[in-house]
Design a protein around this motif. Structure first.
Motif, PDB file in Angstrom:
ATOM      1  N   GLY A 174     -79.225  24.532 -45.199  1.00 26.51           N
ATOM      2  CA  GLY A 174     -80.272  23.534 -45.092  1.00 26.51           C
ATOM      3  C   GLY A 174     -81.627  24.021 -45.551  1.00 26.51           C
ATOM      4  N   ASP A 175     -82.646  23.291 -45.116  1.00 23.29           N
ATOM      5  CA  ASP A 175     -84.028  23.551 -45.472  1.00 23.29           C
ATOM      6  C   ASP A 175     -84.662  24.384 -44.360  1.00 23.29           C
ATOM      7  OD1 ASP A 175     -86.681  23.522 -46.143  1.00 23.29           O
ATOM      8  OD2 ASP A 175     -86.892  21.339 -46.214  1.00 23.29           O
ATOM      9  N   PHE A 176     -84.859  25.670 -44.629  1.00 20.94           N
ATOM     10  CA  PHE A 176     -85.422  26.579 -43.645  1.00 20.94           C
ATOM     11  C   PHE A 176     -86.952  26.546 -43.643  1.00 20.94           C
ATOM     12  CE2 PHE A 176     -81.150  27.971 -43.967  1.00 20.94           C
ATOM     13  CZ  PHE A 176     -80.846  28.698 -42.829  1.00 20.94           C
ATOM     14  N   ASN A 177     -87.556  25.925 -44.661  1.00 21.29           N
ATOM     15  CA  ASN A 177     -89.019  25.876 -44.769  1.00 21.29           C
ATOM     16  C   ASN A 177     -89.640  27.266 -44.613  1.00 21.29           C
ATOM     17  OD1 ASN A 177     -90.140  23.332 -45.472  1.00 21.29           O
ATOM     18  ND2 ASN A 177     -89.353  22.500 -43.548  1.00 21.29           N
ATOM     19  N   ARG A 178     -88.949  28.247 -45.160  1.00 27.01           N
ATOM     20  CA  ARG A 178     -89.400  29.630 -45.061  1.00 27.01           C
ATOM     21  C   ARG A 178     -88.812  30.412 -46.222  1.00 27.01           C
ATOM     22  NH1 ARG A 178     -93.247  32.789 -42.213  1.00 27.01           N
ATOM     23  NH2 ARG A 178     -92.636  34.942 -42.481  1.00 27.01           N
ATOM     24  N   TYR A 179     -89.598  31.324 -46.795  1.00 26.92           N
ATOM     25  CA  TYR A 179     -89.117  32.139 -47.900  1.00 26.92           C
ATOM     26  C   TYR A 179     -88.358  33.349 -47.355  1.00 26.92           C
ATOM     27  CZ  TYR A 179     -92.763  29.418 -50.295  1.00 26.92           C
ATOM     28  OH  TYR A 179     -93.555  28.406 -50.769  1.00 26.92           O
ATOM     29  N   ILE A 180     -87.214  33.100 -46.742  1.00 29.61           N
ATOM     30  CA  ILE A 180     -86.493  34.197 -46.099  1.00 29.61           C
ATOM     31  C   ILE A 180     -85.837  35.132 -47.107  1.00 29.61           C
ATOM     32  CG2 ILE A 180     -86.110  32.919 -43.969  1.00 29.61           C
ATOM     33  CD1 ILE A 180     -83.218  32.452 -44.861  1.00 29.61           C
ATOM     34  N   SER A 181     -85.829  34.741 -48.398  1.00 29.28           N
ATOM     35  CA  SER A 181     -85.315  35.647 -49.428  1.00 29.28           C
ATOM     36  C   SER A 181     -86.304  36.747 -49.770  1.00 29.28           C
ATOM     37  CB  SER A 181     -84.953  34.870 -50.696  1.00 29.28           C
ATOM     38  OG  SER A 181     -83.849  34.025 -50.479  1.00 29.28           O
ATOM     39  N   ASP A 182     -87.564  36.563 -49.381  1.00 36.30           N
ATOM     40  CA  ASP A 182     -88.568  37.590 -49.663  1.00 36.30           C
ATOM     41  C   ASP A 182     -88.174  38.905 -48.986  1.00 36.30           C
ATOM     42  OD1 ASP A 182     -89.912  35.644 -50.974  1.00 36.30           O
ATOM     43  OD2 ASP A 182     -91.747  35.748 -49.764  1.00 36.30           O
ATOM     44  N   LYS A 183     -88.422  39.983 -49.683  1.00 37.14           N
ATOM     45  CA  LYS A 183     -88.064  41.298 -49.161  1.00 37.14           C
ATOM     46  C   LYS A 183     -88.777  41.561 -47.836  1.00 37.14           C
ATOM     47  CE  LYS A 183     -87.829  46.154 -50.533  1.00 37.14           C
ATOM     48  NZ  LYS A 183     -88.159  47.148 -51.594  1.00 37.14           N
ATOM     49  N   GLN A 184     -87.988  41.914 -46.831  1.00 34.83           N
ATOM     50  CA  GLN A 184     -88.508  42.271 -45.507  1.00 34.83           C
ATOM     51  C   GLN A 184     -89.242  41.123 -44.814  1.00 34.83           C
ATOM     52  OE1 GLN A 184     -87.647  45.246 -44.128  1.00 34.83           O
ATOM     53  NE2 GLN A 184     -86.479  45.511 -46.014  1.00 34.83           N
ATOM     54  N   ASP A 185     -88.841  39.893 -45.069  1.00 34.77           N
ATOM     55  CA  ASP A 185     -89.462  38.786 -44.352  1.00 34.77           C
ATOM     56  C   ASP A 185     -89.274  38.997 -42.852  1.00 34.77           C
ATOM     57  OD1 ASP A 185     -90.577  35.945 -44.181  1.00 34.77           O
ATOM     58  OD2 ASP A 185     -88.690  35.763 -43.075  1.00 34.77           O
ATOM     59  N   PRO A 186     -90.334  38.993 -42.059  1.00 35.66           N
ATOM     60  CA  PRO A 186     -90.206  39.348 -40.636  1.00 35.66           C
ATOM     61  C   PRO A 186     -89.361  38.362 -39.832  1.00 35.66           C
ATOM     62  CG  PRO A 186     -92.425  38.561 -41.139  1.00 35.66           C
ATOM     63  CD  PRO A 186     -91.739  38.764 -42.447  1.00 35.66           C
ATOM     64  N   TYR A 187     -89.371  37.093 -40.184  1.00 34.60           N
ATOM     65  CA  TYR A 187     -88.566  36.128 -39.445  1.00 34.60           C
ATOM     66  C   TYR A 187     -87.083  36.365 -39.684  1.00 34.60           C
ATOM     67  CZ  TYR A 187     -92.604  33.321 -38.095  1.00 34.60           C
ATOM     68  OH  TYR A 187     -93.768  32.887 -37.519  1.00 34.60           O
ATOM     69  N   TRP A 188     -86.726  36.623 -40.935  1.00 32.06           N
ATOM     70  CA  TRP A 188     -85.331  36.912 -41.270  1.00 32.06           C
ATOM     71  C   TRP A 188     -84.896  38.239 -40.653  1.00 32.06           C
ATOM     72  CZ3 TRP A 188     -80.834  35.252 -42.439  1.00 32.06           C
ATOM     73  CH2 TRP A 188     -79.886  36.041 -43.080  1.00 32.06           C
ATOM     74  N   GLN A 189     -85.748  39.238 -40.726  1.00 31.59           N
ATOM     75  CA  GLN A 189     -85.414  40.542 -40.169  1.00 31.59           C
ATOM     76  C   GLN A 189     -85.218  40.463 -38.653  1.00 31.59           C
ATOM     77  OE1 GLN A 189     -84.745  43.313 -41.899  1.00 31.59           O
ATOM     78  NE2 GLN A 189     -85.070  42.169 -43.786  1.00 31.59           N
ATOM     79  N   GLN A 190     -86.092  39.720 -37.967  1.00 34.37           N
ATOM     80  CA  GLN A 190     -85.966  39.588 -36.522  1.00 34.37           C
ATOM     81  C   GLN A 190     -84.718  38.811 -36.142  1.00 34.37           C
ATOM     82  OE1 GLN A 190     -87.845  41.044 -34.070  1.00 34.37           O
ATOM     83  NE2 GLN A 190     -86.212  40.218 -32.756  1.00 34.37           N
ATOM     84  N   PHE A 191     -84.391  37.787 -36.921  1.00 37.91           N
ATOM     85  CA  PHE A 191     -83.184  36.996 -36.694  1.00 37.91           C
ATOM     86  C   PHE A 191     -81.944  37.893 -36.759  1.00 37.91           C
ATOM     87  CE2 PHE A 191     -79.789  34.477 -38.850  1.00 37.91           C
ATOM     88  CZ  PHE A 191     -79.481  33.622 -37.800  1.00 37.91           C
ATOM     89  N   ARG A 192     -81.826  38.689 -37.807  1.00 38.18           N
ATOM     90  CA  ARG A 192     -80.658  39.562 -37.960  1.00 38.18           C
ATOM     91  C   ARG A 192     -80.653  40.669 -36.906  1.00 38.18           C
ATOM     92  NH1 ARG A 192     -80.127  42.531 -42.562  1.00 38.18           N
ATOM     93  NH2 ARG A 192     -77.916  42.695 -42.109  1.00 38.18           N
ATOM     94  N   GLN A 193     -81.827  41.184 -36.571  1.00 41.74           N
ATOM     95  CA  GLN A 193     -81.901  42.235 -35.562  1.00 41.74           C
ATOM     96  C   GLN A 193     -81.416  41.727 -34.214  1.00 41.74           C
ATOM     97  OE1 GLN A 193     -82.656  45.271 -36.500  1.00 41.74           O
ATOM     98  NE2 GLN A 193     -82.345  46.159 -34.463  1.00 41.74           N
ATOM     99  N   THR A 194     -81.756  40.481 -33.876  1.00 45.15           N
ATOM    100  CA  THR A 194     -81.294  39.880 -32.627  1.00 45.15           C
ATOM    101  C   THR A 194     -79.775  39.812 -32.597  1.00 45.15           C
ATOM    102  OG1 THR A 194     -83.310  38.544 -32.446  1.00 45.15           O
ATOM    103  CG2 THR A 194     -81.402  37.813 -31.181  1.00 45.15           C
ATOM    104  N   LEU A 195     -79.164  39.474 -33.717  1.00 47.32           N
ATOM    105  CA  LEU A 195     -77.700  39.389 -33.784  1.00 47.32           C
ATOM    106  C   LEU A 195     -77.059  40.765 -33.637  1.00 47.32           C
ATOM    107  CD1 LEU A 195     -77.264  36.885 -36.765  1.00 47.32           C
ATOM    108  CD2 LEU A 195     -77.393  36.384 -34.314  1.00 47.32           C
ATOM    109  N   LEU A 196     -77.630  41.750 -34.307  1.00 45.30           N
ATOM    110  CA  LEU A 196     -77.042  43.086 -34.290  1.00 45.30           C
ATOM    111  C   LEU A 196     -77.231  43.782 -32.946  1.00 45.30           C
ATOM    112  CD1 LEU A 196     -78.163  44.251 -37.848  1.00 45.30           C
ATOM    113  CD2 LEU A 196     -75.836  43.645 -37.127  1.00 45.30           C
ATOM    114  N   GLU A 197     -78.255  43.373 -32.199  1.00 45.98           N
ATOM    115  CA  GLU A 197     -78.507  43.982 -30.892  1.00 45.98           C
ATOM    116  C   GLU A 197     -77.802  43.244 -29.765  1.00 45.98           C
ATOM    117  OE1 GLU A 197     -82.726  44.057 -30.519  1.00 45.98           O
ATOM    118  OE2 GLU A 197     -82.976  45.814 -31.837  1.00 45.98           O
ATOM    119  N   ASN A 198     -77.054  42.204 -30.097  1.00 44.02           N
ATOM    120  CA  ASN A 198     -76.302  41.467 -29.086  1.00 44.02           C
ATOM    121  C   ASN A 198     -75.331  42.410 -28.393  1.00 44.02           C
ATOM    122  OD1 ASN A 198     -74.911  39.494 -27.604  1.00 44.02           O
ATOM    123  ND2 ASN A 198     -73.500  39.126 -29.314  1.00 44.02           N
ATOM    124  N   THR A 199     -75.487  42.609 -27.099  1.00 50.81           N
ATOM    125  CA  THR A 199     -74.689  43.596 -26.366  1.00 50.81           C
ATOM    126  C   THR A 199     -73.244  43.177 -26.177  1.00 50.81           C
ATOM    127  OG1 THR A 199     -75.425  42.606 -24.274  1.00 50.81           O
ATOM    128  CG2 THR A 199     -76.690  44.477 -25.128  1.00 50.81           C
TER     129      THR A 199
END
Length: 283
Positions: A174-199
């Motif tokens: 869909g339409d994320f209204n965010r340039y999450i393809s940008d290198k090191q985008d903080p919103y994308w990085q935080q999103f993935r970090q939350t998934l990887l830290e899921n206990t």
């Protein structure tokens, strides 16, 4: 698989960007037929009747956001999410991801729901799919604006949904209204970090549109001058995210670029459709 924000696809005539004529609908329909996706995640569609001007309903079943039932009699156009799925594919239609609309204390959502379906391609495993349209106004910046605060909460709701379905095939389009393809985008990085830290069960999501070249020609209405201006969108806000299990089946992704003469002569959309092809969806 494709995702397409149609920019006010409505028959109600209350939105300047949504005023289209028969030739305009024919152009949109011909583009859709050319793409021929097995599944389309759509955004900014007001009604099934409007979508039927573009989608061949004899070949596709349509699934609208749960919000449609409450808003279908409104005289004002609505920006609804949903899906069109080939009729030979099995589909279950659970309740929407309402949390992404950020309900307030009284449970009233202020933003668009994430439409949720479970699609089972022929001879394949089920895929849990969301069609989303996130908060606009925070395309790159990270300052504490209201738009950015809401968008950050929406990414949190998405992460919670992924974690809850982490052992399944997942696709978010869909339409994320965010340039999450940008290198090191903080919103994308935080999103993935939350998934990887899921206990309970660490998981990951892959953006299969990460390297898609964005060159979307469009026209945008200028309310100050009351004219249509030609624009070129060179950064992607429409994305397709998948779980690792689906990423292994991904072949390629691209943005369909409108021809110049179509943009200048017809009322299309300010978003070009984005397509991802998977081995499971070969026909």
């Amino acid at each position: 698989m494709a995702t397409w924000n149609f920019e006010w696809l409505t028959l109600k005539g209350d939105q300047r960007a949504g005023v289209r004529h028969q030739d305009d609908y024919q152009q949109l329909s011909s583009i859709f037929v050319q793409l021929a996706p097995d599944v389309l995640a759509f955004q900014e569609v007001d009604s099934p009747e409007a979508l039927a001007r573009v989608i061949p309903t004899e070949a596709y079943n349509v699934y609208f956001s749960d919000r449609y039932a409450a808003l279908k009699d409104s005289t004002q156009s609505q920006q609804l999410t949903g899906f069109a799925v080939r009729k030979d594919w099995k589909v279950d239609d659970p309740r929407d991801l309402r949390q992404i609309a950020l309900p307030d204390f009284f449970g009233v959502p202020s933003l668009r729901y994430g439409t949720y379906v479970v699609v089972t391609p022929p001879n394949q495993e089920p895929i849990h799919i969301l069609s989303i349209h996130l908060k606009s106004g925070c395309f790159k910046q990270t300052h504490a604006s209201r738009s950015c605060k809401k968008l950050s909460k929406q990414f949190g709701a998405l992460a919670d949904w992924v974690i809850a379905h982490g052992d399944k095939n997942i696709l978010i389009a869909g339409d994320f209204n965010r340039y999450i393809s940008d290198k090191q985008d903080p919103y994308w990085q935080q999103f993935r970090q939350t998934l990887l830290e899921n206990t309970s069960a660490p998981t990951d999501i892959v953006n299969v549109t990460q390297s898609v070249r964005a060159r979307c020609k469009a026209r945008r209405y200028n309310w100050r001058t009351q004219t249509w201006n030609q624009v070129m969108y060179s950064r992607l806000v429409d994305h397709i995210l998948v779980s690792e299990s689906l990423a292994s089946q991904w072949q390629y992704s691209y943005q369909h670029h409108f021809a110049y003469h179509r943009v200048m002569n017809y009322r299309l959309s300010d978003h070009c459709p984005v397509v991802a092809t998977f081995k499971a969806s070969e026909r």
